[in-house]
Design a protein around this motif. Structure first.
Motif, PDB file in Angstrom:
ATOM      1  N   THR A   7      25.800 -43.340 -16.226  1.00 14.47           N
ATOM      2  CA  THR A   7      26.439 -42.026 -16.182  1.00 14.47           C
ATOM      3  C   THR A   7      25.976 -41.115 -17.312  1.00 14.47           C
ATOM      4  O   THR A   7      25.699 -39.928 -17.102  1.00 14.47           O
ATOM      5  CB  THR A   7      27.972 -42.172 -16.236  1.00 14.47           C
ATOM      6  N   THR A   8      25.890 -41.676 -18.529  1.00 15.60           N
ATOM      7  CA  THR A   8      25.545 -40.861 -19.698  1.00 15.60           C
ATOM      8  C   THR A   8      24.133 -41.111 -20.211  1.00 15.60           C
ATOM      9  O   THR A   8      23.652 -40.354 -21.052  1.00 15.60           O
ATOM     10  CB  THR A   8      26.530 -41.133 -20.846  1.00 15.60           C
ATOM     11  N   GLY A   9      23.485 -42.181 -19.760  1.00 10.61           N
ATOM     12  CA  GLY A   9      22.180 -42.539 -20.291  1.00 10.61           C
ATOM     13  C   GLY A   9      22.248 -43.241 -21.630  1.00 10.61           C
ATOM     14  O   GLY A   9      21.226 -43.527 -22.260  1.00 10.61           O
ATOM     15  N   SER A  10      23.452 -43.556 -22.091  1.00 13.21           N
ATOM     16  CA  SER A  10      23.635 -44.236 -23.375  1.00 13.21           C
ATOM     17  C   SER A  10      23.139 -45.673 -23.293  1.00 13.21           C
ATOM     18  O   SER A  10      23.274 -46.328 -22.262  1.00 13.21           O
ATOM     19  CB  SER A  10      25.108 -44.222 -23.777  1.00 13.21           C
ATOM     20  N   ILE A  11      22.572 -46.142 -24.385  1.00  9.71           N
ATOM     21  CA  ILE A  11      22.034 -47.502 -24.424  1.00  9.71           C
ATOM     22  C   ILE A  11      22.722 -48.278 -25.541  1.00  9.71           C
ATOM     23  O   ILE A  11      22.702 -47.869 -26.707  1.00  9.71           O
ATOM     24  CB  ILE A  11      20.517 -47.495 -24.666  1.00  9.71           C
TER      25      ILE A  11
END
Length: 376
Positions: free
Chosen positions: A72-76
């Motif tokens: 959803t956010t591209g956070s890793i």
């Protein structure tokens, strides 16, 4: 875990003495002291194309323990086992590496460190995705304090089960965090990552057995503070690393509300342990009968948790009785509403305890008997 296929039996050992060896491996640390580095960017993190959540053999050999991307956010989100593992993704000299280096320099660091790469504008959604992963204390890779930092602090405050540790060289910035129970403010030169050292030195030590004042931080320069400087830091409930009697020590142990970290850490331990024990009780029994027997089981689990909390130093001793200062109360079936009985919902259990405190300052009055006769 390595699986061994046994298709043959071992040879007989023609001896009178047989020593059977068992190798014990350390268990992964899943505790209330693990750290997360919040690595904010101005854009969605770049995964270099498709980044799999499944680790390959190279990842594992490099010391990567976990990788997860929030679509959803591209956070890793990543977990690393040591500093060398961090260096694979964040080269030596980068801000993330410097924070990780300070963390692993402490004697009480965990067996892992987590890093979250996320878009600063999507902090709420990114943290929501990974809030219940294996970390409790978070620090910011970029120590700049602005409106986004205030919003970040609010996330921790409303959830009340994780701590945000900030660091600045300008304590006036902490006035906007006044009253925040779950935000810790450090006062130190930004050239040294006191925040990472602070968590690494103290957070994984046994909850209830340690206060956060007086602690030594490896690799952090102690400050010689004037009385006025220390008073200013204390007034905003921040924490410095001060020179005291020839030794460096943390100057206090409170969050920015003035509440003590060890007390709140103890509250978190009781909450999470009670939840885990009660969930285990529900899972491991055929059913918990909605009658005195089942309600007594709930009370017994809570009493067990309270007794353990007392042993750990979270709960105070009653000097009059020598016993732990806690009570566990359960109300019987007949006091539950028909609605709750119909929904198989029980909310008649409660507990109360008096939190254990600690001595942070001492005043001693001394009297000296002198043989000198003074003139009137």
């Amino acid at each position: 875990m390595v699986t061994t296929i046994n298709s043959v039996t071992p040879y007989d050992h023609p001896m009178d003495v047989n020593v059977v060896m068992t190798v014990l491996h350390p268990q992964p640390i899943k505790d209330l002291g693990n750290i997360l580095l919040l690595n904010a960017t101005s854009a969605d993190p770049k995964a270099g194309g498709t980044l799999s959540d499944t680790l390959n053999s190279t990842d594992i050999l490099n010391g990567l323990l976990l990788r997860k991307t929030d679509k959803t956010t591209g956070s890793i989100y990543r977990e690393y086992k040591n500093l060398d593992a961090v260096a694979v993704d964040y080269k030596e000299g980068t801000p993330v590496y410097k924070k990780a280096s300070a963390y692993f320099a402490q004697s009480n660091h965990s067996d892992r460190i987590a890093v979250l790469d996320y878009n600063k504008s999507k902090a709420y959604e990114a943290l929501k995705a990974f809030w219940y992963f294996n970390w409790t204390f978070a620090i910011c890779v970029d120590n700049t304090i602005d409106d986004s930092t205030v919003n970040l602090s609010s996330i921790f405050e409303v959830n009340k089960d994780h701590f945000l540790v900030l660091q600045t060289d300008n304590i006036s910035q902490y006035t906007q965090f006044n009253g925040q129970n779950y935000t810790i403010g450090l006062s130190h030169d930004l050239d040294e990552p006191m925040d990472a050292a602070f968590v690494g030195a103290i957070a994984t030590r046994p909850v209830g057995a340690v206060t956060w004042k007086f602690k030594n931080l490896v690799g952090i320069t102690a400050q010689n503070l004037t009385t006025q400087e220390l008073a200013g830091i204390n007034n905003v409930h921040a924490i410095a690393y001060e020179e005291m009697m020839g030794r460096g020590q943390t100057s206090e142990g409170t969050t920015l509300s003035g509440e003590y970290i060890d007390l709140l850490h103890g509250v978190l331990w009781v909450q999470t342990t009670a939840q885990a024990k009660l969930e285990k009780m529900l899972q491991e029994n055929g059913k918990i009968p909605y009658e005195s027997k089942g309600i007594a089981m709930i009370g017994a689990v809570l009493t067990e948790v309270m007794n353990k909390a007392y042993e750990m130093g979270i709960i105070m001793t009653d000097d009059a009785t020598g016993r732990a200062m806690f009570t566990v109360t359960t109300t019987p079936r007949e006091q539950q509403s028909q609605k709750h009985l119909s929904e198989r919902f029980y909310d008649g259990a409660s507990f109360e305890y008096h939190a254990s405190s600690a001595i942070h300052t001492i005043t001693v009055n001394g009297t000296v008997d002198s043989d000198t006769v003074l003139a009137a």
